[in-house]
Scaffold this active site. Structure first.
Site, PDB file in Angstrom:
ATOM      1  N   LYS A 211       0.842  -1.203   0.000  1.00 43.76           N
ATOM      2  CA  LYS A 211       0.000   0.000   0.000  1.00 43.76           C
ATOM      3  C   LYS A 211       0.875   1.249   0.000  1.00 43.76           C
ATOM      4  O   LYS A 211       0.659   2.167  -0.793  1.00 43.76           O
ATOM      5  CB  LYS A 211      -0.890   0.007   1.232  1.00 43.76           C
ATOM      6  CG  LYS A 211      -1.550   1.358   1.540  1.00 43.76           C
ATOM      7  CD  LYS A 211      -2.455   1.326   2.751  1.00 43.76           C
ATOM      8  CE  LYS A 211      -1.742   1.539   4.042  1.00 43.76           C
ATOM      9  NZ  LYS A 211      -1.460   2.939   4.388  1.00 43.76           N
ATOM     10  N   ASN A 212       1.875   1.277   0.877  1.00 42.63           N
ATOM     11  CA  ASN A 212       2.640   2.515   1.071  1.00 42.63           C
ATOM     12  C   ASN A 212       3.675   2.765  -0.008  1.00 42.63           C
ATOM     13  O   ASN A 212       4.365   3.778   0.020  1.00 42.63           O
ATOM     14  CB  ASN A 212       3.275   2.524   2.468  1.00 42.63           C
ATOM     15  CG  ASN A 212       2.220   2.663   3.545  1.00 42.63           C
ATOM     16  OD1 ASN A 212       1.050   2.954   3.259  1.00 42.63           O
ATOM     17  ND2 ASN A 212       2.595   2.408   4.785  1.00 42.63           N
TER      18      ASN A 212
ATOM     19  N   CYS B  66      -5.147  12.333  12.441  1.00 42.76           N
ATOM     20  CA  CYS B  66      -5.782  11.011  12.439  1.00 42.76           C
ATOM     21  C   CYS B  66      -5.595  10.445  13.849  1.00 42.76           C
ATOM     22  O   CYS B  66      -4.979  11.040  14.714  1.00 42.76           O
ATOM     23  CB  CYS B  66      -5.186  10.116  11.362  1.00 42.76           C
ATOM     24  SG  CYS B  66      -3.645   9.370  11.823  1.00 42.76           S
TER      25      CYS B  66
ATOM     26  N   ARG C 163      -0.102  14.372  12.819  1.00 41.06           N
ATOM     27  CA  ARG C 163       0.336  14.163  11.437  1.00 41.06           C
ATOM     28  C   ARG C 163       0.522  15.489  10.678  1.00 41.06           C
ATOM     29  O   ARG C 163      -0.083  15.717   9.637  1.00 41.06           O
ATOM     30  CB  ARG C 163      -0.640  13.257  10.687  1.00 41.06           C
ATOM     31  CG  ARG C 163      -1.025  11.969  11.372  1.00 41.06           C
ATOM     32  CD  ARG C 163       0.097  10.978  11.494  1.00 41.06           C
ATOM     33  NE  ARG C 163       0.526  10.414  10.238  1.00 41.06           N
ATOM     34  CZ  ARG C 163      -0.041   9.380   9.634  1.00 41.06           C
ATOM     35  NH1 ARG C 163      -1.112   8.846  10.153  1.00 41.06           N
ATOM     36  NH2 ARG C 163       0.430   8.909   8.498  1.00 41.06           N
TER      37      ARG C 163
ATOM     38  N   ASP D 284       4.678   0.570  12.025  1.00 40.17           N
ATOM     39  CA  ASP D 284       3.461  -0.072  11.491  1.00 40.17           C
ATOM     40  C   ASP D 284       3.338  -1.524  11.916  1.00 40.17           C
ATOM     41  O   ASP D 284       2.307  -2.146  11.652  1.00 40.17           O
ATOM     42  CB  ASP D 284       3.437   0.017   9.954  1.00 40.17           C
ATOM     43  CG  ASP D 284       3.257   1.439   9.498  1.00 40.17           C
ATOM     44  OD1 ASP D 284       3.447   1.704   8.303  1.00 40.17           O
ATOM     45  OD2 ASP D 284       2.953   2.301  10.337  1.00 40.17           O
TER      46      ASP D 284
ATOM     47  N   ARG E 128      -8.661  -0.524   4.770  1.00 41.03           N
ATOM     48  CA  ARG E 128      -7.837   0.513   4.124  1.00 41.03           C
ATOM     49  C   ARG E 128      -6.486  -0.046   3.709  1.00 41.03           C
ATOM     50  O   ARG E 128      -5.896   0.400   2.736  1.00 41.03           O
ATOM     51  CB  ARG E 128      -7.612   1.675   5.099  1.00 41.03           C
ATOM     52  CG  ARG E 128      -8.846   2.518   5.357  1.00 41.03           C
ATOM     53  CD  ARG E 128      -8.460   3.803   6.034  1.00 41.03           C
ATOM     54  NE  ARG E 128      -7.315   4.368   5.336  1.00 41.03           N
ATOM     55  CZ  ARG E 128      -6.451   5.216   5.910  1.00 41.03           C
ATOM     56  NH1 ARG E 128      -6.612   5.585   7.159  1.00 41.03           N
ATOM     57  NH2 ARG E 128      -5.434   5.693   5.225  1.00 41.03           N
TER      58      ARG E 128
HETATM   59  C1  EPZ Z   1       4.095   6.970   6.282  1.00 43.25           C
HETATM   60  O1  EPZ Z   1       3.315   8.004   6.867  1.00 43.25           O
HETATM   61  C2  EPZ Z   1       3.185   5.751   6.195  1.00 43.25           C
HETATM   62  N1  EPZ Z   1       2.036   6.052   5.343  1.00 43.25           N
HETATM   63  C3  EPZ Z   1       2.712   5.361   7.602  1.00 43.25           C
HETATM   64  O2  EPZ Z   1       1.948   4.162   7.466  1.00 43.25           O
HETATM   65  C4  EPZ Z   1       3.950   5.063   8.459  1.00 43.25           C
HETATM   66  O3  EPZ Z   1       3.528   4.760   9.768  1.00 43.25           O
HETATM   67  C5  EPZ Z   1       4.869   6.279   8.478  1.00 43.25           C
HETATM   68  O4  EPZ Z   1       5.227   6.642   7.109  1.00 43.25           O
HETATM   69  C6  EPZ Z   1       6.163   6.027   9.240  1.00 43.25           C
HETATM   70  O5  EPZ Z   1       6.829   4.936   8.688  1.00 43.25           O
HETATM   71  C7  EPZ Z   1       2.201   6.023   3.997  1.00 43.25           C
HETATM   72  O6  EPZ Z   1       3.278   5.757   3.481  1.00 43.25           O
HETATM   73  C8  EPZ Z   1       0.981   6.308   3.163  1.00 43.25           C
HETATM   74  P1  EPZ Z   1       6.172  10.393   8.342  1.00 43.25           P
HETATM   75  P2  EPZ Z   1       3.879   9.529   6.877  1.00 43.25           P
HETATM   76  O7  EPZ Z   1       6.038  11.637   7.552  1.00 43.25           O
HETATM   77  O8  EPZ Z   1       4.596   9.784   5.620  1.00 43.25           O
HETATM   78  C9  EPZ Z   1       6.127  13.642  11.776  1.00 43.25           C
HETATM   79  C10 EPZ Z   1       0.149   2.739   7.839  1.00 43.25           C
HETATM   80  O9  EPZ Z   1      -0.275   2.195   8.869  1.00 43.25           O
HETATM   81  N2  EPZ Z   1       6.029  14.621  10.688  1.00 43.25           N
HETATM   82  O10 EPZ Z   1       7.395   9.552   8.168  1.00 43.25           O
HETATM   83  O11 EPZ Z   1       2.763  10.418   7.245  1.00 43.25           O
HETATM   84  C11 EPZ Z   1       4.870  12.786  11.904  1.00 43.25           C
HETATM   85  O12 EPZ Z   1       3.899  13.442  12.695  1.00 43.25           O
HETATM   86  C12 EPZ Z   1       0.567   4.188   7.865  1.00 43.25           C
HETATM   87  O13 EPZ Z   1       0.277   2.164   6.717  1.00 43.25           O
HETATM   88  C13 EPZ Z   1       6.084  15.977  11.002  1.00 43.25           C
HETATM   89  O14 EPZ Z   1       6.179  16.372  12.162  1.00 43.25           O
HETATM   90  O15 EPZ Z   1       4.914   9.443   8.096  1.00 43.25           O
HETATM   91  C14 EPZ Z   1       5.392  11.542  12.547  1.00 43.25           C
HETATM   92  O16 EPZ Z   1       5.479  11.743  13.949  1.00 43.25           O
HETATM   93  C15 EPZ Z   1       0.339   4.824   9.239  1.00 43.25           C
HETATM   94  N3  EPZ Z   1       6.001  16.884   9.993  1.00 43.25           N
HETATM   95  C16 EPZ Z   1       6.809  11.400  11.975  1.00 43.25           C
HETATM   96  O17 EPZ Z   1       7.152  12.694  11.452  1.00 43.25           O
HETATM   97  C17 EPZ Z   1       5.858  16.502   8.674  1.00 43.25           C
HETATM   98  O18 EPZ Z   1       5.800  17.383   7.790  1.00 43.25           O
HETATM   99  C18 EPZ Z   1       6.919  10.404  10.849  1.00 43.25           C
HETATM  100  O19 EPZ Z   1       5.957  10.760   9.881  1.00 43.25           O
HETATM  101  C19 EPZ Z   1       5.799  15.126   8.385  1.00 43.25           C
HETATM  102  C20 EPZ Z   1       5.891  14.202   9.405  1.00 43.25           C
END
Ligand code: EPZ
Length: 419
Positions: free
Chosen positions: A22-23, A116, A121, A305, A398
């Protein structure tokens, strides 16, 4: 709304195949906005998030067709690069259309994704990265208004955190920018490498994907291509944990063992025998296993995850384990639901203390709160005494393609029931 009914006690045995990731599929499908014409993607999982992505792309003047895990996307010119709130609110990853739209049309209006269940996020790093590439960005009435009349210019973008989505968004913006972009402290997840491979097939110049430094030479134009999505490492880990928690003998096929190395290491530390093949991983029967500590962190550390699913396993361990969730601020909502099943877990702020008690889970009605928490509760139901009914399993749909069918094929006593 559907629910999942599970009767505990079955020992899972056999082989099961993973679906496409998915990701990886989500960013790659959004990257098709970078090039007009017909893109073809194979091994695309049949998920709610894929349908949401198709709906958003269709609102952006694309035509999509999906059958037998193959998705075709016909991208046409777009007068109004607007990703409407009605689409974005259904799937946060819709923010990934910002980079491609801005790169292709020099402007984009994208709804801010809501928070979420697992955390606020924010997308500040996505926005700061676009500004670093020369975009003017304004947030107004819940929308991101980005524009770059002269086109994006390559620059060095340093992320405070190795954000997966932020890295993907900047990669997709940079491939059509003027000059060279260097992304420092880039995310290293396998899905980043898969996206880079597709961008390169379209004609982009990307180096270093999978490392902390990604270098991109902008090009004038990209062309549509074809691609097979990599296997879903989180689904693979979830299926392996389903075998482990029931003390079964399960082989997960069509996966890349190196993508779930952290899980394999922790399972071995806990006392499981694991056999690793070229594209398969097998967990062997185990009568009792030790509690082990984990800390989630960006790849190549233990993936956040898989945290909830691993916690389910630890409720059946001998001894205590400390589950440290360092990525998201609120990813312990499955703890209260497991507690309803008589698990002995003490959630602190970032650490949950799990006191293992084999056979101690009692089936109960529980509620899914997010995608991976849903999987955790299904795994717990596999070993709970009696029946467990998991509600709100639209969360599960999802991100998992036919999970109940896959588990039933291994001998699980599980079925989907409509409310
Ligand atoms: C991706 O989310 C995945 N989703 C998530 O999978 C996964 O848990 C996550 O990466 C971490 O591996 C998809 O790929 C569609 P991040 P993403 O940006 O990109 C903070 C699942 O269950 N952050 O790496 O949103 C954020 O709040 C889902 O399949 C900021 O502060 O994750 C988090 O604490 C859930 N500012 C951390 O960084 C930003 O601009 C990591 O988030 C962006 C992120």
């Amino acid at each position: 709304m559907d629910k999942m009914w599970v009767k505990g006690g079955a020992i899972l045995n056999g082989q099961v195949k993973t679906s496409g990731a998915k990701n990886s599929a989500l960013p790659i499908i959004f990257s098709s906005l970078l090039a007009e014409g017909k893109h073809v993607f194979f091994n695309v999982p049949d998920l709610l998030d894929i349908s949401s992505t198709r709906n958003l792309l269709e609102s952006l003047n694309c035509k999509t067709k999906y059958e037998n895990s193959t998705l075709t996307v016909e991208v046409s010119y777009l007068n109004e690069p607007l990703a409407h709130y009605d689409y974005v609110r259904k799937m946060r990853a819709s923010i990934l259309c910002l980079g491609p739209l801005l790169a292709r049309y020099k402007k984009a209006q994208v709804s801010l994704p809501g928070g979420c269940a697992i955390g606020s996020r924010p997308v500040n790093m996505h926005i700061e990265g676009m500004q670093g590439l020369g975009a003017q960005v304004e947030i107004k009435e819940g929308y991101i208004y980005a524009s770059t009349p002269e086109g994006l210019r390559g620059a060095t973008v340093l992320f405070d955190l190795p954000t997966v989505g932020g890295t993907e968004n900047i990669m997709m913006a940079a491939v059509l920018a003027e000059g060279t972009t260097v992304i420092e402290n880039a995310a290293k997840e396998p899905e980043i490498v898969d996206l880079a491979n597709y961008l390169i097939k379209m004609g982009a110049k990307v180096q270093g994907a999978g490392t902390g430094v990604i270098t991109i030479q902008g090009v004038k134009k990209l062309n549509p291509a074809e691609h097979t999505i990599i296997p879903d490492r989180i689904e693979a880990g979830t299926l392996l944990l389903a075998g482990a928690i029931t003390g079964g003998d399960v082989t997960v096929l069509d996966c890349d063992p190196s993508d779930i190395e952290p899980l394999i290491i922790k399972l071995k530390e806990s006392g499981f025998d694991i056999e690793v093949g070229e594209s398969s991983v097998r967990v062997l029967p185990c009568a009792s296993w030790r509690g082990v500590d984990i800390m989630t962190a960006p790849h190549p550390a233990f993936p956040t995850d898989l945290q909830a699913q691993f916690m389910a396993l630890m409720t059946q361990a001998q001894g205590t384990s400390l589950i440290n969730e360092s990525v998201f601020e609120n990813r312990f909502m499955h703890v209260q639901e497991l507690t309803r099943m008589s698990a002995n877990i003490t959630p602190k702020t970032k650490v949950a203390v799990v006191r293992g008690n084999k056979g101690g889970l009692i089936g109960a009605p529980v509620m899914a709160t997010d995608l991976r928490a849903s999987a955790c509760l299904v795994l717990a139901g596999l070993v709970a005494v009696g029946e467990t009914v998991v509600s709100r399993i639209y969360h599960l749909d999802r991100g998992y393609e036919g999970l109940e069918k896959k588990l039933a094929s291994l001998g699980a006593n599980i079925k989907r029931v409509s409310e």
